[in-house]
Scaffold this motif. Structure first.
Motif, PDB file in Angstrom:
ATOM      1  N   ILE A 245      19.363 -27.090  18.650  1.00  0.00           N
ATOM      2  CA  ILE A 245      18.855 -27.393  19.990  1.00  0.00           C
ATOM      3  C   ILE A 245      19.974 -28.084  20.773  1.00  0.00           C
ATOM      4  O   ILE A 245      20.879 -28.668  20.174  1.00  0.00           O
ATOM      5  CB  ILE A 245      17.588 -28.280  19.917  1.00  0.00           C
TER       6      ILE A 245
ATOM      7  N   VAL B 205       7.012 -30.600  13.111  1.00  0.00           N
ATOM      8  CA  VAL B 205       8.255 -30.385  13.851  1.00  0.00           C
ATOM      9  C   VAL B 205       8.738 -31.745  14.336  1.00  0.00           C
ATOM     10  O   VAL B 205       8.037 -32.433  15.082  1.00  0.00           O
ATOM     11  CB  VAL B 205       8.058 -29.420  15.029  1.00  0.00           C
TER      12      VAL B 205
ATOM     13  N   ALA C 162      11.241 -33.359  16.540  1.00  0.00           N
ATOM     14  CA  ALA C 162      12.195 -33.103  17.617  1.00  0.00           C
ATOM     15  C   ALA C 162      12.827 -34.417  18.035  1.00  0.00           C
ATOM     16  O   ALA C 162      12.330 -35.122  18.903  1.00  0.00           O
ATOM     17  CB  ALA C 162      11.495 -32.436  18.794  1.00  0.00           C
TER      18      ALA C 162
ATOM     19  N   PHE D   9      11.615 -21.244  19.576  1.00  0.00           N
ATOM     20  CA  PHE D   9      10.618 -22.312  19.492  1.00  0.00           C
ATOM     21  C   PHE D   9       9.198 -21.754  19.604  1.00  0.00           C
ATOM     22  O   PHE D   9       8.278 -22.250  18.963  1.00  0.00           O
ATOM     23  CB  PHE D   9      10.904 -23.400  20.535  1.00  0.00           C
TER      24      PHE D   9
ATOM     25  N   CYS E 233       8.191 -36.312  18.780  1.00  0.00           N
ATOM     26  CA  CYS E 233       8.969 -35.822  19.911  1.00  0.00           C
ATOM     27  C   CYS E 233       9.602 -36.929  20.758  1.00  0.00           C
ATOM     28  O   CYS E 233       8.942 -37.908  21.134  1.00  0.00           O
ATOM     29  CB  CYS E 233       8.030 -34.970  20.770  1.00  0.00           C
TER      30      CYS E 233
ATOM     31  N   VAL F 137       8.017 -27.798  26.020  1.00  0.00           N
ATOM     32  CA  VAL F 137       8.127 -27.767  24.552  1.00  0.00           C
ATOM     33  C   VAL F 137       6.751 -27.893  23.915  1.00  0.00           C
ATOM     34  O   VAL F 137       6.436 -27.195  22.940  1.00  0.00           O
ATOM     35  CB  VAL F 137       9.079 -28.881  24.067  1.00  0.00           C
TER      36      VAL F 137
ATOM     37  N   LEU G 250       5.358 -24.975  21.338  1.00  0.00           N
ATOM     38  CA  LEU G 250       5.052 -25.282  19.933  1.00  0.00           C
ATOM     39  C   LEU G 250       3.550 -25.387  19.665  1.00  0.00           C
ATOM     40  O   LEU G 250       3.109 -25.200  18.545  1.00  0.00           O
ATOM     41  CB  LEU G 250       5.752 -26.591  19.515  1.00  0.00           C
TER      42      LEU G 250
END
Lengths: 556, 556
Positions: B142, B162, B164, B184, B197, B379, B383
């Protein structure tokens, strides 16, 4: 050429936002009669001035030339313009002139310091004129973020100086006089030799917005809020406090002020007659009993100050009030550079409680009290001075302001504190440098910035401290050396107590030292200090400060 | 319901920007197998951590459960994600996995600490997969402000997580892989239980801009400059360093890097093969010989750090180079909150030299490395996780991110450091709290944040110090008490030396103390402390810290 000259001498405020203190002089070189415009403070921080309460300009030069000083003029009641008056007036003892609101604030400071309040004279706006030696001084109303701010028009046999301390161009400032362009043009028409001018916002490209533009967004915000609404701003921004209070009233909320400064400023503004129709207030005890949605608090602490009301509320119950999830906290203010950590601490503490914080990242709920770049250019144009001396700003701001003057074809330089600038001629000329600096108010005493006191505090904070105690009798060590640590890890790499290791090494050092070394305090101290630092460096990787105390026992 | 559970436990990074350290666990409650994602530092400041070198997460809980830990994964090479690895790995001793560039930086840290570099494993991008206990972990490329940043896809029997860490959505990031929305979306199609996140920029309303948008304005700025051009940015922002260097090359300037970190990062990026076609560099000695208009320096110190190249240059000659009037200094960076004072110090010092400084007030020459609010929402949409756990942010950011998730109908909470969150169900549930805190790297040792060491430093800095020395023989005072001051005014209100006054009062106190008090160290110390503070309060209005040293002479 005349043998008299007209001079400008900043003792504070040239190269910083704060600690404003400007001297003007007229007369034969070295014998100029003097006036002082403003006497403000600046604020300490942990980085450079830990433990200090306030920072004042060093006015030693002025005190040394006290017989030449005629009077003191205060442009407005912000702390960075009047805050040092109570601390330093006893070294000057000259009459103080200010407008009504400012004079009232100044008198409160005099009372706190036990000074004669009759020395503070209330002066009306231009055309009223104060004569002080060769100076004829008028207070010209201008808008700013505190009532009754003035631009000083200072007429001298050497020409007119316009001293424009903090100001903005606001034709609808909510409280106080609107900006009057025609008035400033008229002052310009009479001829201006030098303009000394606020530089705070020279980097802001758009024209400043009026205080009056805030009423609508703030009212809407308060009307839409569900729980309690708490707003903070500088207490001295009486117009803002009024806008906030009126938004509360319009939303049917009872308004309560929290924080000593907030109540004091509103009180003085009402007494001075500059604040009318202020919503009626309720006490904290009453506010605590009302439903949350019926209350609006206006509180001190817009800069995240630890002891102010905002920080107290962020830590829990304060005066019976406690914020909760669903309440709203508004910063109707800008964070001054350097205060970010404190403000974020408060915001995050409120976030943990569940309070919705509206910070200063949008400019919806705050306008600056200073003239922006195009506003400055407009004032230059109205006054048309021969020269511009930028003040009230960090060096980068003064430099940019001088560039702006140059763009308009006006002579300029960047003055620094202590620089005597001769403004008699066509261009400003630095002719001399006098001592200018800072003095710290530290508890009940004043400490010179270069005295080393604060430097030692910083060193202890950065390096920690080892204190060593030696007993010497007849130039022989009596017992073992003894040490104490403060601000240092108890143990180092070896796992043994650091104090024990230092004491062990010191004992060996003493053993191998000659009687001559033991007899000599300086040599002994130097050796001890070296041993301590060496052990500390090996064990914990730091070189601490070391105090060595040698007790010499006398034979009875 | 399964008797196994999937947990998330931040040991750092939840409630702060910095010190990232996140634990994931899968298994029976209390017996989950664990992995650690990131092990970063945060930076000290004078306000709260004077003298401290670095701040690490307290990983005691992890060390206590070391048998359950499978592996350590590092998402990218920023100090707040990898900086603690060298300091703390010896307490964990588990294999470390990272992509090529990150692994190289991690190995340099291992070398500095004498750790086995073979424990650091280089992993390729997804689909390459690391198996660690019940975890199957992939590195998904990313964009961010450092090469080879990864989002971690962590598959477990309890579902997919996930993670991030820092990221932005940049389809043209100059260096490294562009953001790949389809990738993604595909990861989302496979089902995501929880998204952890980045929250740094949740308050920024506009979509983030691409790194590539900077080439034009920076090139124009450099082309238009007359004297020397100096630019600073984070050394790890290799893409930015490349953009700056290319702007120099395009303007016909020779490029020189100053600062250890700058040379190291560019070197590692070239070795790792992520940085191609970088302009050739010249040494400082060569640069110093060239005409000023032919030189472009790229230097460390975007945050005003005192020892970095930018601050050195602002203070005068550095490595043979000295800036002058007409030179240009560009901050291609953002000032991190808390660093304002340092940055302004550098800017004003350059202003005094006459250097034109382009600071970060315009956003023309800098873009953030973090996803803004609409990017985060995008995002979330790609996701489509069951739940979102905001990380990498102060509490106010995490809270706002949780609100953003709620707006999209996604379950969320605001985790705090030490909170064990069960993510097995449909909504995240805090189930336990473990000790989490901070450890200070202080010289060569580590100091617990609650040990009191740093608190004592702050106290000495705020209050100053009085050290008292008493000699006692057979429960009688021998000679007069002796004191030393540090960080305190020598004289107070009375004008007499403060040390003398304290010693006088102490002598009286000793005289009137009973043999019983003199025999009791605690009582004696307490009394001495009280006397010292009383005298200091009266004389200088401060209550200093007091160290009392009692030397008891033994009879021979």
């Amino acid at each position: 050429m005349s043998s008299e000259r007209l001079i400008y001498l900043p003792l504070g405020g040239a190269g910083e936002v704060g600690m404003n203190a400007y001297v003007y002089g007229y007369g034969a070189p070295g014998k100029e009669r003097l006036i002082l415009v403003d006497l403000g403070v600046t604020f300490p921080d942990m980085d450079s001035t830990p433990g200090v309460d306030l920072i004042l300009p060093d006015i030693s030069w002025l005190a040394d030339n006290i017989d030449r000083l005629e009077a003191i003029f205060i442009t407005h009641a912000h702390e960075d313009h009047v805050g040092a008056l109570g601390h330093l007036w006893s070294r000057l003892r000259k009459p103080v002139y200010a407008r009504n609101f400012t004079a009232r604030i100044a008198r409160l400071k005099f009372e706190e310091h036990g000074l004669p309040i009759e020395e503070i004279n209330t002066v009306g706006a231009r055309p009223e004129t104060v004569e002080a030696g060769p100076f004829r001084v008028q207070f010209v109303p201008i808008s700013h973020s505190i009532p009754e701010t003035s631009v000083m028009v200072i007429d001298t046999p050497g020409g007119r100086i316009v001293h424009a301390a903090d100001f903005k161009l606001d034709t609808d400032p909510v409280v106080g006089e609107p900006f009057d362009a025609a008035l400033f043009e008229a002052i310009g028409d009479e001829g201006v030799k030098a303009l000394i001018c606020d530089s705070t916002n020279v980097f802001v490209p758009d024209p400043g917005r009026s205080e009056s533009t805030l009423a609508k967004p703030i009212s809407e915000l308060v009307a839409d809020a569900r729980g309690m609404v708490v707003a903070t701003t500088f207490a001295s921004n009486v117009a803002r406090v009024k806008t906030l209070a009126e938004a509360g009233r319009a939303a049917g909320r009872s308004v309560c002020l929290l924080g000593r400064a907030m109540k004091r400023m509103v009180g003085v503004a009402e007494e001075a007659g500059v604040l009318g129709d202020f919503p009626s207030l309720i006490a904290p005890e009453e506010a605590a009993k009302l439903p949350r949605g019926d209350v609006m608090l206006i509180v001190t602490g817009s800069q995240g100050e630890r002891r102010a009301a905002s920080a107290q509320l962020s830590r829990g119950k304060y005066l019976g009030m406690e914020l909760r999830e669903g309440d709203t906290f508004l910063f109707s203010s800008k964070t001054i550079p350097g205060n970010e950590r404190g403000v974020l601490r408060v915001i995050n503490a409120f976030s943990e409680i569940g309070v919705d914080v509206i910070d200063d990242s949008t400019s919806r709920y705050h306008v600056s009290g200073h003239a922006n770049r195009p506003d400055l250019a407009r004032v230059h144009g109205l006054l048309r001075p021969d020269m511009i001396l930028p003040n009230h700003g960090e060096h980068r701001m003064l430099r940019e302001h001088a560039k702006l003057a140059a763009e308009a074809g006006i002579a300029s330089i960047v003055p620094t504190n202590g620089m005597v600038v001769d403004v008699s001629g066509e261009v400003p000329e630095p002719v001399e440098y006098v001592d200018a600096g800072r003095v710290y108010v530290d508890g009940a005493v004043m400490v010179g910035a270069l005295d080393g006191v604060v430097r030692n505090r910083i060193r202890m904070a950065l390096n920690g401290l080892v204190m060593v105690n030696l007993l010497i009798e007849e130039n022989e060590a009596l017992g073992e050396p003894w040490c104490e640590l403060m601000g240092l890890s108890e143990k180092g790499r070896s796992g043994a107590p650091l104090a024990d290791l230092i004491e062990g090494e010191l004992a060996q050092f003493i053993d191998r030292s000659s009687r001559k070394v033991l007899a000599d305090d300086d040599k002994l101290e130097e050796g001890v200090r070296r041993v301590v630092r060496q052990v500390a460096m090996e064990e914990i990787g730091k070189k601490p400060e070391v105090i060595v105390v040698i007790s010499r026992l006398q034979e009875d």
